[in-house]
Design a protein around this motif. Structure first.
Motif, PDB file in Angstrom:
ATOM      1  N   VAL A   3       0.839  -1.203   0.000  1.00  0.00           N
ATOM      2  CA  VAL A   3       0.000   0.000   0.000  1.00  0.00           C
ATOM      3  C   VAL A   3       0.876   1.257   0.000  1.00  0.00           C
ATOM      4  O   VAL A   3       0.619   2.212  -0.751  1.00  0.00           O
ATOM      5  CB  VAL A   3      -0.947  -0.001   1.214  1.00  0.00           C
ATOM      6  N   ALA A   4       1.929   1.264   0.842  1.00  0.00           N
ATOM      7  CA  ALA A   4       2.817   2.428   0.906  1.00  0.00           C
ATOM      8  C   ALA A   4       3.558   2.619  -0.418  1.00  0.00           C
ATOM      9  O   ALA A   4       3.742   3.757  -0.878  1.00  0.00           O
ATOM     10  CB  ALA A   4       3.815   2.257   2.046  1.00  0.00           C
ATOM     11  N   GLN A   5       3.975   1.507  -1.041  1.00  0.00           N
ATOM     12  CA  GLN A   5       4.675   1.598  -2.321  1.00  0.00           C
ATOM     13  C   GLN A   5       3.750   2.145  -3.403  1.00  0.00           C
ATOM     14  O   GLN A   5       4.157   2.988  -4.218  1.00  0.00           O
ATOM     15  CB  GLN A   5       5.209   0.221  -2.721  1.00  0.00           C
ATOM     16  N   ASN A   6       2.509   1.672  -3.431  1.00  0.00           N
ATOM     17  CA  ASN A   6       1.543   2.181  -4.403  1.00  0.00           C
ATOM     18  C   ASN A   6       1.302   3.675  -4.209  1.00  0.00           C
ATOM     19  O   ASN A   6       1.186   4.428  -5.182  1.00  0.00           O
ATOM     20  CB  ASN A   6       0.225   1.419  -4.286  1.00  0.00           C
ATOM     21  N   GLN A   7       1.217   4.096  -2.950  1.00  0.00           N
ATOM     22  CA  GLN A   7       1.013   5.514  -2.660  1.00  0.00           C
ATOM     23  C   GLN A   7       2.204   6.337  -3.143  1.00  0.00           C
ATOM     24  O   GLN A   7       2.038   7.411  -3.743  1.00  0.00           O
ATOM     25  CB  GLN A   7       0.815   5.714  -1.162  1.00  0.00           C
ATOM     26  N   LEU A   8       3.413   5.824  -2.895  1.00  0.00           N
ATOM     27  CA  LEU A   8       4.626   6.525  -3.323  1.00  0.00           C
ATOM     28  C   LEU A   8       4.666   6.650  -4.849  1.00  0.00           C
ATOM     29  O   LEU A   8       4.945   7.727  -5.384  1.00  0.00           O
ATOM     30  CB  LEU A   8       5.858   5.777  -2.825  1.00  0.00           C
ATOM     31  N   ILE A   9       4.382   5.548  -5.542  1.00  0.00           N
ATOM     32  CA  ILE A   9       4.417   5.572  -7.009  1.00  0.00           C
ATOM     33  C   ILE A   9       3.397   6.561  -7.544  1.00  0.00           C
ATOM     34  O   ILE A   9       3.690   7.375  -8.429  1.00  0.00           O
ATOM     35  CB  ILE A   9       4.170   4.165  -7.578  1.00  0.00           C
TER      36      ILE A   9
ATOM     37  N   ASP B  34       2.014   9.168  -6.063  1.00  0.00           N
ATOM     38  CA  ASP B  34       2.380  10.550  -5.752  1.00  0.00           C
ATOM     39  C   ASP B  34       3.519  11.039  -6.647  1.00  0.00           C
ATOM     40  O   ASP B  34       3.495  12.177  -7.145  1.00  0.00           O
ATOM     41  CB  ASP B  34       2.793  10.670  -4.286  1.00  0.00           C
ATOM     42  N   ASN B  35       4.538  10.190  -6.851  1.00  0.00           N
ATOM     43  CA  ASN B  35       5.690  10.609  -7.640  1.00  0.00           C
ATOM     44  C   ASN B  35       5.365  10.729  -9.125  1.00  0.00           C
ATOM     45  O   ASN B  35       5.878  11.620  -9.806  1.00  0.00           O
ATOM     46  CB  ASN B  35       6.856   9.647  -7.427  1.00  0.00           C
ATOM     47  N   LEU B  36       4.518   9.834  -9.626  1.00  0.00           N
ATOM     48  CA  LEU B  36       4.137   9.940 -11.031  1.00  0.00           C
ATOM     49  C   LEU B  36       3.323  11.208 -11.282  1.00  0.00           C
ATOM     50  O   LEU B  36       3.381  11.786 -12.375  1.00  0.00           O
ATOM     51  CB  LEU B  36       3.330   8.715 -11.467  1.00  0.00           C
ATOM     52  N   GLY B  37       2.584  11.647 -10.286  1.00  0.00           N
ATOM     53  CA  GLY B  37       1.759  12.839 -10.444  1.00  0.00           C
ATOM     54  C   GLY B  37       2.465  14.137 -10.100  1.00  0.00           C
ATOM     55  O   GLY B  37       1.899  15.216 -10.303  1.00  0.00           O
ATOM     56  N   ALA B  38       3.701  14.038  -9.592  1.00  0.00           N
ATOM     57  CA  ALA B  38       4.435  15.246  -9.213  1.00  0.00           C
ATOM     58  C   ALA B  38       4.967  15.950 -10.459  1.00  0.00           C
ATOM     59  O   ALA B  38       5.198  15.323 -11.493  1.00  0.00           O
ATOM     60  CB  ALA B  38       5.587  14.881  -8.282  1.00  0.00           C
ATOM     61  N   PRO B  39       5.173  17.258 -10.392  1.00  0.00           N
ATOM     62  CA  PRO B  39       5.717  17.989 -11.541  1.00  0.00           C
ATOM     63  C   PRO B  39       7.107  17.474 -11.917  1.00  0.00           C
ATOM     64  O   PRO B  39       7.880  17.041 -11.052  1.00  0.00           O
ATOM     65  CB  PRO B  39       5.785  19.435 -11.040  1.00  0.00           C
TER      66      PRO B  39
ATOM     67  N   ASP C  66      12.375   7.510  -1.903  1.00  0.00           N
ATOM     68  CA  ASP C  66      11.349   8.546  -2.018  1.00  0.00           C
ATOM     69  C   ASP C  66      11.393   9.266  -3.365  1.00  0.00           C
ATOM     70  O   ASP C  66      10.425   9.948  -3.728  1.00  0.00           O
ATOM     71  CB  ASP C  66      11.490   9.571  -0.893  1.00  0.00           C
ATOM     72  N   ASP C  67      12.504   9.136  -4.102  1.00  0.00           N
ATOM     73  CA  ASP C  67      12.621   9.811  -5.397  1.00  0.00           C
ATOM     74  C   ASP C  67      12.398   8.882  -6.580  1.00  0.00           C
ATOM     75  O   ASP C  67      12.367   9.347  -7.725  1.00  0.00           O
ATOM     76  CB  ASP C  67      14.002  10.468  -5.532  1.00  0.00           C
ATOM     77  N   THR C  68      12.290   7.578  -6.335  1.00  0.00           N
ATOM     78  CA  THR C  68      12.038   6.668  -7.447  1.00  0.00           C
ATOM     79  C   THR C  68      10.653   6.937  -8.025  1.00  0.00           C
ATOM     80  O   THR C  68       9.721   7.306  -7.305  1.00  0.00           O
ATOM     81  CB  THR C  68      12.132   5.200  -6.999  1.00  0.00           C
ATOM     82  N   TRP C  69      10.541   6.766  -9.345  1.00  0.00           N
ATOM     83  CA  TRP C  69       9.321   6.990 -10.110  1.00  0.00           C
ATOM     84  C   TRP C  69       9.012   8.474 -10.305  1.00  0.00           C
ATOM     85  O   TRP C  69       7.999   8.808 -10.920  1.00  0.00           O
ATOM     86  CB  TRP C  69       8.096   6.290  -9.483  1.00  0.00           C
ATOM     87  N   ARG C  70       9.871   9.380  -9.829  1.00  0.00           N
ATOM     88  CA  ARG C  70       9.653  10.794 -10.101  1.00  0.00           C
ATOM     89  C   ARG C  70       9.824  11.060 -11.594  1.00  0.00           C
ATOM     90  O   ARG C  70      10.692  10.504 -12.247  1.00  0.00           O
ATOM     91  CB  ARG C  70      10.652  11.653  -9.324  1.00  0.00           C
ATOM     92  N   THR C  71       9.007  11.939 -12.135  1.00  0.00           N
ATOM     93  CA  THR C  71       9.152  12.340 -13.530  1.00  0.00           C
ATOM     94  C   THR C  71      10.286  13.342 -13.640  1.00  0.00           C
ATOM     95  O   THR C  71      10.288  14.368 -12.946  1.00  0.00           O
ATOM     96  CB  THR C  71       7.844  12.954 -14.057  1.00  0.00           C
TER      97      THR C  71
END
Length: 269
Positions: free
Chosen positions: A39-45, A47-52, A69-74
């Protein structure tokens, strides 16, 4: 009444039951922790995919491990592709999760004399796995890429064995430290999983699909099952003990109701 519980058979059965209960409870909590992590991993992904989007240089540097915390950031990066040091990553599945092929890993040379690895996507495996496959050409000249920031792959975090002695320009893992040895410049830690490119170029590898961050998996159901099993052990033990007591009482009553046979007198005709 319950003296049979002291027999060897029932002592062993009781000890096994006492060992199973805490084991099943621990297995239930293990599955619960896996559920919470998912659940925490899904939330992180999500949030990061939706971040600017941010410049990749702001989140990583040569020799740096990309924080969780920075993985999956765009991220974005601008530079020119280094085709001479392009490699393919073996034994990777396509978007259908069945076809086996390669990821195309191309260094992007940045203006500040550094480089970042870009996973340009997936291509199917050819018939001769000992040769470098036909790879769609990367866009030439200056290019701006957008993608998902990923951490370096290691055997420990990916479960993929780092095989040695592979054909030229073929690797098992996407690892910036390994690729930096072949380049004459520092390489940013981690890599970019390409989602868009400007210019796009001609025919390109199949983009890697975005991660599914909505499925929480069956771990909570497994946790509940283990806890139900742990509760069922003492219930089952009580049922078996009462059945054993009932059977023994029935046998004793039957024996008491059966008249004893009188032995025949010696020498009777």
């Amino acid at each position: 009444m319950y003296r049979f519980l002291l027999t060897r058979q029932w002592v062993i059965l009781t000890l096994v039951a006492l060992a199973l209960i805490p084991t099943m409870i621990r297995l239930g909590f293990w599955q619960l922790h896996r559920h919470e992590h998912r659940v925490a991993q899904n939330q992180l992904i999500g949030d990061n995919l939706g971040a600017p989007a941010v410049a990749v240089e702001k989140l990583t540097a040569p020799g740096r491990t990309v924080p969780r915390d920075d993985t999956w950031r765009t991220v974005t990066a601008t530079g020119t592709y280094d085709i001479a040091h392009e490699v393919v990553v073996r034994q990777r599945t396509g978007s259908d999760e069945q076809s086996i092929g390669y990821f195309v890993l191309t260094p992007l040379l940045l203006p500040d004399e550094r480089a970042v690895l870009v996973n340009r996507g997936w291509i199917p495996a050819g018939t001769d796995l000992t040769k470098f496959p036909e790879v769609p050409a990367a866009p030439s000249g200056k290019v701006t890429v957008t993608g998902r920031l990923k951490a370096d792959e290691t055997t420990g975090n990916s479960g993929i064995k780092d095989k040695q002695g592979l054909p030229p320009r073929q690797v098992s893992l996407i690892n910036s430290e390994q690729q930096a040895k072949a380049l004459s410049r520092p390489v940013l830690g981690g890599y970019v999983e390409l989602t868009a490119s400007s210019p796009k170029g001609g025919k390109q590898p199949q983009p890697v699909a975005a991660p599914n961050h909505s499925d929480i998996g069956p771990h909570m159901a497994y946790a509940v099952q283990w806890w139900l099993f742990s509760a069922g052990v003492p219930i089952g033990w009580i049922v078996l003990a009462r059945r054993e007591r009932r059977d023994r009482a029935a046998e004793a009553a039957k024996a008491a109701a059966t008249p004893e046979k009188i032995p025949a007198a010696a020498g009777a005709d």
